[in-house]
Structures are given as C-alpha cells and as structure tokens.
Design an enzyme around this catalytic site. Structure first.
Site, PDB file in Angstrom:
ATOM      1  CG  HIS A  42     -12.041  -7.440   4.893  1.00  0.00           C
ATOM      2  ND1 HIS A  42     -11.504  -8.281   5.834  1.00  0.00           N
ATOM      3  CD2 HIS A  42     -11.328  -7.638   3.755  1.00  0.00           C
ATOM      4  CE1 HIS A  42     -10.504  -8.962   5.284  1.00  0.00           C
ATOM      5  NE2 HIS A  42     -10.380  -8.589   4.034  1.00  0.00           N
ATOM      6  CD  GLN A  85      -7.879  -6.450  -2.281  1.00  0.00           C
ATOM      7  OE1 GLN A  85      -7.556  -7.168  -1.331  1.00  0.00           O
ATOM      8  NE2 GLN A  85      -7.539  -6.733  -3.531  1.00  0.00           N
ATOM      9  CG  PHE A  86     -11.117  -4.346   2.054  1.00  0.00           C
ATOM     10  CD1 PHE A  86     -12.497  -4.421   2.072  1.00  0.00           C
ATOM     11  CD2 PHE A  86     -10.405  -5.344   1.414  1.00  0.00           C
ATOM     12  CE1 PHE A  86     -13.162  -5.479   1.473  1.00  0.00           C
ATOM     13  CE2 PHE A  86     -11.052  -6.410   0.814  1.00  0.00           C
ATOM     14  CZ  PHE A  86     -12.440  -6.476   0.839  1.00  0.00           C
ATOM     15  CB  ALA A  87     -11.492   1.777   4.550  1.00  0.00           C
ATOM     16  CG  ASP A  88     -10.613  -2.247   7.624  1.00  0.00           C
ATOM     17  OD1 ASP A  88     -10.978  -2.167   8.802  1.00  0.00           O
ATOM     18  OD2 ASP A  88     -11.421  -2.309   6.674  1.00  0.00           O
ATOM     19  CD  GLU A 106      -1.749  -2.390   1.479  1.00  0.00           C
ATOM     20  OE1 GLU A 106      -2.609  -3.283   1.313  1.00  0.00           O
ATOM     21  OE2 GLU A 106      -0.618  -2.622   1.948  1.00  0.00           O
ATOM     22  CB  ILE A 154      -5.797   3.610   4.336  1.00  0.00           C
ATOM     23  CG1 ILE A 154      -5.194   4.916   3.780  1.00  0.00           C
ATOM     24  CG2 ILE A 154      -6.222   3.806   5.780  1.00  0.00           C
ATOM     25  CD1 ILE A 154      -4.809   4.867   2.331  1.00  0.00           C
ATOM     26  N   PRO A 167      -0.717   1.185   6.051  1.00  0.00           N
ATOM     27  CG  PRO A 167      -0.405  -1.071   5.536  1.00  0.00           C
ATOM     28  CD  PRO A 167      -1.473  -0.063   5.842  1.00  0.00           C
TER      29      PRO A 167
END
Length: 675
Positions: free
Chosen positions: A465, A418-421, A396, A423, A425
């Site tokens: 997720h 891919q998923f907000a969680d 990321e 972000i 990194p």
C-alpha cells in the site's frame, strides 16, 4: 467466401512480397461471413486477427485489407503501422471498430467496455447513441479464438457483462489449436462449457463450417442481444485450414491426419454443395470463382505497387492534440476557502460529473457505501446516482481496459485503482490496448480516460500500500502521467486531465491527501474556481533563490515532485536564498524548458524522488540534465531517492530509514553547494 479463399492463396503464392506476419480466415469463413453480413452500421465490433472474411462481409474491400497486409501508406486502418486484419474504423456506413491488440483474449475487456458504454448511453443519453432507422438498438460483437478464453482477463470481462447485463455477443471460433498446442493439452473444457459458470450468459453452439447453420445461429444471437440487452456466447466449431500465421506454418507441427480431418470440414465446398442442391447452376458457380480469382489478382497488384508510408510520419499520432494548453480560470479566488488535496480532488470530480453527463466514475469501493477508502469519492454516488458512480469487483484489468471501449463509444470514464501497488494486474491493458490505440489507429481512436491512483508511503502503510510506480508507468509510450503536490494543482490538473483526449494517469500521494505528514501543510491551499484548468506539462517554481546569491554562484536547484516538494521546501528554509525548488507537477509531458533553464542558471542541481533510485525516472532525468546542461554545470547532478529495496517495510522505523527525508536532503545540498 471465394474472395477470402483466393486472398489466402495469393498471399501464400507471394510470400516474398507478403513479408509481414499475417493470418487468414481459411476454415473460419462461414461463421465470419454470417456474422459480418448481419452487423449493422449502428453496431460495434471487435474482430480478431483471423477475421478477414468478417471484414469482407461488413463491406471492406480486398484492396483495403491488402494495403494493411503490405503495410502501405494507404492502409485505411493504421497507415502501415499494424498487422493484417487489425482494423480500426470509423467509416459511417459500417460498424464502428476501435483499435485492439492482436486479440489473444486482451481485446475482450475493451469490447465489453464498449457494451458498458452502449448500455450507459442507452439508459441515460439516448440521443448520443446511434440506432437503426426504426430505433433498433446497437449490439457489440467480440470475436475471439477458443484458445484465448483461458486468459484471466476474459473471465473479468464475462463477469462484468453478466453482472451488468451488457449487450454483447462473444463469438468464439474454436479450431482446436492454439498455435502448436492442441485443445486437449491446454484446456479441460471448451468455451461453451466454461461459460456455463457465468450465470445469465446465454449460450449457443453452431457448426461454424456450415454457412446456413452459422447464419441462423448468428441471426438468433444478434436478435437476442438487440432485444433482450443481455450477453450471449456463440461457440462455433471451425476447421483450421491455413497456417497459424505466415511465420508459424502448419506443416511444422500438424500431422497429415489432422490436416485431412480439418480439410473434410472446409466451408467452401460445403457452401458450393448447398448452392448446387438449391438449384444454382454449376457454371454460374464456376464463373463466380473465376471472377473472384481475377478480381483478387488485380487488387493485389494495386496494393503491391501502392506507396510505402513516408518515414517522416513515424512520429505522428502518438497523442491527439491536448484540449487544455494554457492556464485558465481563477486559481486563487477572493474569499476562497482553503481545502485539503483530497477535497480538491473530490470537488473537481463532482464538478466534472455535473458539467459532463457523459462522464462516469467507477472502481473498487468508490460507490455509495464508502466513497473510496480515502473518502476521495464521498457523496458522489448520492449526488449523481449509482449508474454514474459505482463499485466494481476486484479486477484491475477490467477497470483499466474497459475505458478503451467506453471512450470509443463516447463515454468519458474516470476510474480508480485503489493503491499504486495494484496497478500491475491492469498493466497489460494499459500497455497493450490503451497506450497504443491512438498511434496504431492513425489518430482515429485516442483513448480519453482518467485513471486515478493513490500512491506513496507514510505512517506504516506496508509493502502493498506504499509503493511508487512512476518509473514503471513512464516506460509506457502513449500515456500521460500527472503528479500534483497541492490542492490547487490537484483541481486544475484533474480538470485538464479529464478534458485531455488521451489517457492520463493521475498519481495522488495519499500522505498529502489530508496533510497529516509533518511539514506538508503547504498542500492545503485556497480552492480554485470551478473553471480553473492547469495544462499538463507545466512545472512550477515553489521556492525562488535570491538573485544576489545566484549572481555569486552560491545557489543550487532541487527538481522534484509529490512529497519531495515538502522535503525540498523544508531544506530550502535552512539555506535562505540559496535553493530554488521546482515542482514538476507533470512527469510526462515534462516541462524540460523550465528544468533545463533553471539548472543552467544555477549550475548545481539535485533531483529528488520518493522512488527507489536505481534505474528510476529520477536517474533518467538526471542523465538528460547532464546532457543538455553540461556546459553550465559546476557539479555532478546529485540524486536522492528511497533505498533500493523490493518493498516498503511496514515497521515505521524501517520505513523512515528507507525513505528520503529533509535531513538526508540537507546533507546533500550542503555537499552540492560546496562545489
């Protein structure tokens, strides 16, 4: 080299004047000058905070560097906003140097992104790529200290450079110190040894204190990359003769023996001995030294008396001017087909890729085989090719940070986390590199990037997720945050976000993508025309209260966004004429005029969010409403959000208990209307 030496000595002798923290190149001069002299105006560079000798060799003047040292208004790089030797330059006759951070490894990703952009233009839009007078292709030079190579982000960049065969030179200047920590106590190998693990990375060692060896080494490296279009690492061993910085002084942690050992490798006397052996008269060298000293003293006096920045300019250049400022195009074309949000986004990106050949789209799993885990990129690689829509590794930081370099060379990236969680990194790059670029380069390097992020909870997505991250993002100054709630807004905002010259994060609620959540059918709308653009920062009235009830004082408003729009709409139906619903659509910039005027008209307000409430954007907004609308309020500003839990639990009963829902909102509205 004499100029760099006297600059360092002058700064040290005038510590009360040179009060802002700085580092100099003392000990590193030979390799830096060898590199700077051989870069061409059509090349790209990412120097690091010791590279003042490299900048001098590129043709920047001591005065220009000193103006930044003293944070003066005429500082050509940042207008007095950034540290010494933190260049940001678009001067036509010198290599392009975008803004970068203090370069302890973080700059390697944006620099590699520049090489990624150069490679794309070279293969696909050659007319947009600067070249030499005989068609010589550009290279990217990324300079860094050996201590920073241990950063994980360096690994991400090198992996990408080798995988995609990018034309980048990584010049590692190894002085065996990382502030007060020696190489022996912080790493088990040097950069040359570490790079052996990246198959396809050509490696070179040079004596960075010897100008002749440095020059020939950089000549070979630049020639290799210019012709072969593959990455190379140059490991240059150099002494550290100055302080780590003016504020972290060498005598605090280095022994006399260590300082003497480094002093024996001083590049300046070594160069002088080389010139004497070549037959240059000593008197000529003494004259050069004298002239350099007098020149530096005179230039320092000019810098010292130069004007400080006007405090009134402190707010300038946070953003470049927006490209879309008014709603354009047809939002509801006749005989238009209704589409789901996911398809509106897909069509918007497809139209962007069709109309803008400089646009690319990459991220995890968005390429040909899958087209995104939500099918939000389905068929795009088939239509536009793997060179424009492609997968990355799980990295990321690179996905986010590379966009700074891509933007600097004229490529317009759309990327996806891919998923907000996930972000987090990439958060370092978003904060340190991207958000600060326009401001610290004094407007020269806004980062044009569109970062798409599926967000939100529904259906047992679980703790990694389902997260909401808008409050975290909104603490960053220098980025814009968009959160559409329906297909028409999705398409219009996507177009405007892409055209915006600034970094835009688009949060796309995965529970609204297909309107699978009960009560969200309203997200399916007639698809706007291809020319539809919706400016950022404009909210929308979704449900209007009846004027009769407003006049009687029996109304309230709900300020919300994303999934909250549908919870609010469902509740409004239970209080006919009494509830007005505002969809913010963009969280920054925020349509404060619409919010404050709506709240003032009704006197009662509920701020509704899917996020955990405590210390959230919603709470901050409620505070602003309370401040600006105090005299119009008939009740406290109510707030509803998710329970303050560390994560969204996977069990759906627990998930439902955590999240807001129409029943919870209805109870709050009933209480609010009772005031």
């Amino acid at each position: 080299m004499c100029q760099a030496n006297y600059m360092a000595a002058t700064y040290e002798a005038n510590r009360s004047i040179c009060k802002y923290v700085h580092s100099t190149s003392r000990g590193h001069e030979a390799i830096q000058i060898a590199a700077g002299l051989q870069l061409q105006p059509w090349d790209y560079a990412s120097p690091y905070y010791r590279d003042d000798s490299m900048l001098l060799a590129m043709g920047f003047t001591p005065l220009e560097l000193m103006l930044q040292l003293l944070a003066k208004s005429e500082d050509p790089f940042s207008g007095g906003r950034s540290y010494y030797s933190h260049p940001g330059s678009r001067v036509p006759n010198k290599p392009l140097i975008p803004h970068q951070s203090s370069a302890t490894g973080m700059q390697v990703i944006p620099a590699t992104g520049m090489a990624q952009g150069v490679r794309y233009l070279e293969r696909n839009l050659a007319d947009a790529l600067p070249t030499g007078p005989h068609g010589e292709l550009p290279v990217v030079l990324c300079s860094l200290g050996d201590g920073s190579v241990t950063e994980g982000e360096v690994s991400e960049a090198w992996q990408s450079a080798v995988l995609w065969e990018l034309p980048v030179i990584y010049l590692v200047q190894d002085n065996e110190w990382g502030i007060s920590a020696s190489s022996a106590e912080t790493r088990v190998m040097d950069a040359y040894e570490y790079a052996a693990g990246f198959k396809g990375m050509k490696r070179m060692r040079v004596d960075g204190s010897d100008f002749e060896d440095s020059y020939h080494g950089m000549e070979a490296a630049i020639s290799y990359v210019r012709k072969e279009r593959k990455p190379v690492l140059v490991h240059a061993c150099v002494p550290l003769l100055g302080h780590h910085t003016s504020g972290v002084r060498k005598e605090w942690y280095r022994t006399a023996g260590d300082l003497a050992l480094h002093g024996d490798k001083d590049p300046l006397p070594k160069l002088k001995a080389l010139l004497l052996s070549a037959g240059i008269p000593e008197k000529d060298l003494i004259a050069i030294e004298k002239d350099a000293q007098e020149y530096i003293e005179a230039e320092f006096d000019k810098a010292r008396i130069s004007q400080d920045p006007d405090p009134r300019t402190v707010r300038d250049h946070v953003f470049a001017p927006a490209a879309v400022t008014v709603e354009k195009g047809n939002r509801t074309p006749e005989n238009g087909a209704k589409v789901m949000m996911v398809d509106a986004a897909l069509h918007a990106v497809e139209e962007i890729l069709r109309d803008y050949p400089e646009a690319i789209f990459f991220g995890q799993d968005v390429g040909r085989r899958l087209g995104g885990v939500f099918r939000e990129a389905a068929t795009l690689a088939e239509k536009f090719g793997d060179h424009r829509v492609y997968n990355t590794a799980i990295q990321e930081a690179y996905i986010v940070g590379a966009t700074a370099g891509l933007s600097a060379v004229g490529v317009k990236p759309i990327v996806e986390i891919q998923f907000a969680d996930y972000i987090y990194p990439g958060f370092n790059q978003l904060v340190t590199e991207i958000s600060k670029s326009c401001y610290l380069s004094y407007g020269k390097f806004p980062v044009q990037t569109l970062i798409r992020i599926p967000i939100g909870a529904y259906g047992g997505g679980g703790p990694y997720h389902s997260g909401s991250i808008e409050s975290t993002l909104l603490t960053i100054k220098g980025i814009k945050v968009v959160y559409p709630s329906n297909a028409a807004d999705m398409k219009g905002l996507m177009k405007a976000a892409f055209l915006d010259p600034n970094p835009v994060v688009m949060l796309e609620h995965k529970g609204l993508y297909w309107s699978k959540v009960p009560g969200t059918q309203g997200a399916i709308m007639v698809e706007p025309d291809t020319d539809y653009q919706l400016p950022l920062g404009k909210g929308r009235v979704v449900v209007t209260a009846h004027p009769r009830d407003v006049k009687k004082g029996d109304t309230c408003c709900i300020i919300t966004y994303g999934m909250g729009v549908y919870w609010a709409t469902a509740v409004a139906a239970a209080f006919p004429g009494q509830v007005e619903v505002i969809d913010l659509r963009t969280l920054f910039p925020l349509d404060e005029q619409l919010v404050f005027s709506t709240v003032s008209r009704h006197g009662k307000c509920l701020v509704l969010t899917e996020e955990q409430l405590n210390n959230s954007f919603a709470q901050a907004l409620a505070g602003r409403i309370q401040q600006h609308c105090f005299r119009s309020l008939d009740a406290p500003v109510f707030m509803i959000g998710a329970l303050d839990l560390p994560a969204v639990p996977i069990n759906m009963a627990l998930e439902n208990e955590m999240l807001p829902n129409p029943q919870k909102v209805k109870a709050a509205i009933r209480e609010l209307l009772a005031y």
